[in-house]
Design an enzyme around this catalytic site. Structure first.
Site, PDB file in Angstrom:
ATOM      1  N   GLY A 130       0.809  -1.225   0.000  1.00  0.00           N
ATOM      2  CA  GLY A 130       0.000   0.000   0.000  1.00  0.00           C
ATOM      3  C   GLY A 130       0.839   1.271   0.000  1.00  0.00           C
ATOM      4  CG  ASN A 157       8.429   3.471  -8.270  1.00  0.00           C
ATOM      5  OD1 ASN A 157       7.379   3.876  -7.778  1.00  0.00           O
ATOM      6  ND2 ASN A 157       8.467   2.456  -9.116  1.00  0.00           N
ATOM      7  CG  ASN A 175       4.190   2.275  -9.398  1.00  0.00           C
ATOM      8  OD1 ASN A 175       3.511   1.633 -10.192  1.00  0.00           O
ATOM      9  ND2 ASN A 175       4.399   1.889  -8.156  1.00  0.00           N
ATOM     10  CB  CYS A 224       0.586   0.731  -6.880  1.00  0.00           C
ATOM     11  SG  CYS A 224       0.286  -0.014  -5.256  1.00  0.00           S
ATOM     12  CE  LYS A 260       7.160  -1.713 -11.105  1.00  0.00           C
ATOM     13  NZ  LYS A 260       7.943  -1.795  -9.861  1.00  0.00           N
ATOM     14  CB  ILE A 318       4.779  -7.187 -15.637  1.00  0.00           C
ATOM     15  CG1 ILE A 318       5.375  -8.431 -14.984  1.00  0.00           C
ATOM     16  CG2 ILE A 318       4.554  -7.375 -17.092  1.00  0.00           C
ATOM     17  CD1 ILE A 318       4.503  -9.675 -15.056  1.00  0.00           C
ATOM     18  CG  ASN A 319       3.681  -3.133 -10.201  1.00  0.00           C
ATOM     19  OD1 ASN A 319       3.835  -3.979  -9.310  1.00  0.00           O
ATOM     20  ND2 ASN A 319       3.638  -1.850  -9.941  1.00  0.00           N
ATOM     21  N   GLY A 344       9.864 -11.863 -11.737  1.00  0.00           N
ATOM     22  CA  GLY A 344      10.322 -13.233 -11.484  1.00  0.00           C
ATOM     23  C   GLY A 344      11.765 -13.513 -11.833  1.00  0.00           C
ATOM     24  N   GLY A 376      13.260  -8.164  -8.370  1.00  0.00           N
ATOM     25  CA  GLY A 376      12.406  -7.761  -7.264  1.00  0.00           C
ATOM     26  C   GLY A 376      12.397  -8.747  -6.119  1.00  0.00           C
TER      27      GLY A 376
HETATM   28  C1  SIN Z   1       2.879  -1.441  -2.773  1.00  0.00           C
HETATM   29  O1  SIN Z   1       3.475  -0.599  -2.091  1.00  0.00           O
HETATM   30  O2  SIN Z   1       1.727  -1.809  -2.505  1.00  0.00           O
HETATM   31  C2  SIN Z   1       3.540  -2.082  -3.953  1.00  0.00           C
HETATM   32  C3  SIN Z   1       3.880  -1.094  -4.976  1.00  0.00           C
HETATM   33  C4  SIN Z   1       3.496  -1.494  -6.359  1.00  0.00           C
HETATM   34  O3  SIN Z   1       3.109  -2.644  -6.601  1.00  0.00           O
HETATM   35  O4  SIN Z   1       3.589  -0.664  -7.251  1.00  0.00           O
END
Ligand code: SIN
Length: 303
Positions: free
Chosen positions: A72, A100, A128, A131, A166, A192-193, A245, A266
């Site tokens: 989040g 980012n 980004n 998310c 992103k 990819i996210n 991955g 990641g």
């Molecule tokens: C997150 O903080 O929830 C993840 C960030 C993302 O997936 O962009």
């Protein structure tokens, strides 16, 4: 001698390996394990205008060959990043870093990008719009080409440094999203996210994550990421940063053959804090085995 260098939209990197945002913090903890200057660069935790505590716990769930996160966008906010974190980062990282930028409105994306663009350590903005763990903002900008175009165009006009966007895999056609970003002047796309997923706790019969859903990452998603990088490389002329991955040097090579100029790592950092160091050190031997002298020669070689 193996040549690992790549040119990422004008940013010369010693190698294509870049820890992905959200899996590397601001690098400080990792700098106790190895010299971060061996990295191509790294992308720091998504920064918003105001500090955020993130989602309620639990926000991590393990899955076969992967994990779900629903963090989040926890972060200290752009003021703190500029006043405290970036000056401290100068003591342990001496290359351009990737900022980012996350947000909940077009104005927020523009303001945070503009401010980070003005910092000399920042070599690139990674916008980004993907998310999956927040209700408004984030991925909602990245699932509609018109919305993506609007925010990319506005940020493009506000920043001078290379701008990467992103992208989320949680769309029908990621190539269409990439083309919308390219059309508004993005210098590149990063993908990819995470993929949206859900796990239950069978004892309570309720979702494990307090936020119900989370984003899936880890080795399980590598084939999905490769497919999407391959498709996007075909669809646009701007460079692609591949991720999803990746955990070995061979994965990096596969990602580059599919079209990635640089490769982000990641979830592997969470399993093994030395993952990026190991991958960089393994690359020359893997290149040798595969008859590759210059890594940049193989970008998009599979297309
Ligand atoms: C997150 O903080 O929830 C993840 C960030 C993302 O997936 O962009």
């Amino acid at each position: 001698m193996a040549d690992l260098r790549v040119n990422l939209a004008g940013l010369m990197l010693d190698n294509p390996v870049i820890p992905a945002s959200g899996t590397f913090g601001y690098g400080k903890e990792f700098s106790r394990y190895y010299d971060l200057d061996i990295l191509g660069s790294f992308s720091f935790k998504g920064t918003t205008l105001h500090p955020r505590e993130g989602n309620p716990l639990p926000r991590i769930a393990e899955t076969p060959s992967g994990m779900l996160n629903s963090v989040g966008l926890q972060n200290p906010g752009v003021d703190e990043v500029i006043s405290r974190i970036l000056p401290e980062m100068k003591t342990y990282f001496h290359k351009p870093v990737i900022a980012n930028v996350s947000g909940f409105s077009l104005e927020e994306y523009v303001e945070v990008s503009r401010r980070l663009d003005g910092e000399d350590q920042v070599g690139m903005i990674e916008l980004n719009i993907s998310c999956p763990n927040v209700r408004h903002g984030g991925m909602s900008f990245g699932t509609d080409p018109a919305c993506a175009a609007e925010v990319v165009g506005a940020v493009r006009r506000a920043v001078k440094k290379p701008l990467f966007v992103k992208l989320t895999p949680n769309v029908t056609d990621i190539s269409e999203m990439a083309r919308a970003c390219e059309g508004e002047g993005a210098d590149g796309v990063a993908l990819i996210n995470t993929l949206m997923g859900l796990r239950l706790d069978l004892r309570t019969r309720r979702p494990i994550l307090a936020n119900v859903t989370g984003g899936l990452s880890g080795p399980a998603v590598l084939p999905v990421a490769l497919r999407m990088v391959y498709a996007v490389k075909k669809a646009v002329k701007i460079p692609v940063m591949g991720m999803g991955g990746v955990s070995t040097a061979r994965d990096v090579i596969e990602m580059m053959l599919c079209g990635a100029t640089a490769v982000q790592v990641g979830a592997a950092n969470l399993v093994d804090p030395m993952a990026c160091k190991r991958i960089i050190e393994d690359l020359p031997a893997e290149m040798d085995k595969l008859g590759i002298e210059k890594l940049s020669d193989i970008i998009g070689g599979a297309l």
